[in-house]
Design a protein around this motif. Structure first.
Motif: not given
Length: 308
Positions: A31-32, A37-40, A47-48, A72-74
């Protein structure tokens, strides 16, 4: 002896590179919060939710309740402060298997200013029962500890930097909750967490050794109260002076946990960390303003050990 390599690498960058494979391996919902930062990757559940940290934490907790591990990326400043109640009640209280990744940890947000500096995160996350709080020493440790967080049977908080930071040759493979003695010594223990701070501790130890002191350096990549006892046991039996170094407010941070664990031994303690709010600036200038450069730390330690 641990050496600093000439090449630097971003803990955030290696996290982004390693996450797709690890997420697939561990069946993790990612979950972004529009961090960039995330490379799906194909097959990765991603999920963004946009800039909605509370919703991201609640969604991850719900997914874990239904049997999925979640991440979770924050930005660290937003996850820890803005979504703290959700982390407390939805993740820490029920011991959800959710990894919260906070980027731009410490003062690495630099010119983005106090809104994006995260110097309170270690204290806030350490206050939560069941939460493992993780600060890799370099990019290699970041990948290993990310994998361990995704395997851990409970909640974790993984703090990452923003841009390139030191990489260490000879640093042992990390094990969640187990501190690493990277330089043996007897009289002074320098207990450090995070890439820039570990590099500073090693340089200060070298200079102190040149002045005749026996200096131990311990890398603490897991900084929560559960790990503090292990740090206390790692500190040399002959230690007379404990110095803790962290890119965070010292109240409730890594140093406070270690000092509490060592309290019965009566060792004098010098906490060195960020003092108050920081203005916008480069990461290096903010570390200098906080007294976290080798020169500033050396001055503080020498004054500490020579003035009872």
């Amino acid at each position: 002896m641990l050496e600093i390599e000439p090449e630097r690498a971003s803990t955030r960058g290696v996290f982004a590179d390693a996450l797709p494979e690890l997420a697939l391996r561990h069946n993790v919902l990612v979950v972004d919060t529009d961090t960039g930062s995330i490379k799906p990757a194909p097959g990765m559940d991603y999920l963004n939710v946009g800039i909605a940290e509370n919703a991201a934490v609640g969604l991850a907790a719900g997914a874990e309740h239904c049997g999925r591990r979640a991440l979770v990326c924050t930005f660290a400043a937003f996850s820890v402060s803005r979504a703290f109640e959700f982390i407390k009640l939805d993740i820490a209280y029920p011991r959800r298997r959710v990894c919260i990744v906070g980027t731009h940890g410490g003062a690495s947000g630099g010119w983005l200013g106090p809104t994006h500096h995260a110097t309170e995160d270690l204290a806030l996350m350490n206050a939560l029962p069941h939460m493992r709080v993780v600060v890799p020493a370099d990019a290699r440790q970041a990948v290993s500890l990310l994998g361990q967080c995704l395997e851990y049977d409970g909640p974790t908080y993984l703090r990452l930097g923003r841009k390139d930071s030191p990489v260490f040759a000879g640093l042992p493979e990390p094990e969640l909750g187990v501190p690493q003695e990277v330089r043996p010594g007897r009289d002074i223990a320098l207990v450090a967490t995070g890439p820039e701070i570990l590099a500073t501790a090693l340089e200060v130890a070298r200079r102190l050794a040149g002045a005749g002191h026996s200096v131990q350096v311990i890398n603490v990549h897991t900084v929560d109260p559960e790990s503090a006892g292990a740090v206390g046991r790692a500190v040399a039996a002959e230690c007379r002076w404990l110095v803790t170094l962290e890119e965070a407010w010292t109240s409730g941070g890594m140093g406070a946990q270690v000092a509490a664990a060592l309290g019965a031994r009566g060792i004098r303690w010098l906490p060195i960390g960020v003092d108050g709010f920081l203005p916008p600036g480069t990461h290096d200038s903010l570390l200098e303003a906080s007294g976290l450069t080798p020169e500033a730390v050396l001055h503080q330690v020498l004054s500490f050990v020579t003035h009872p």
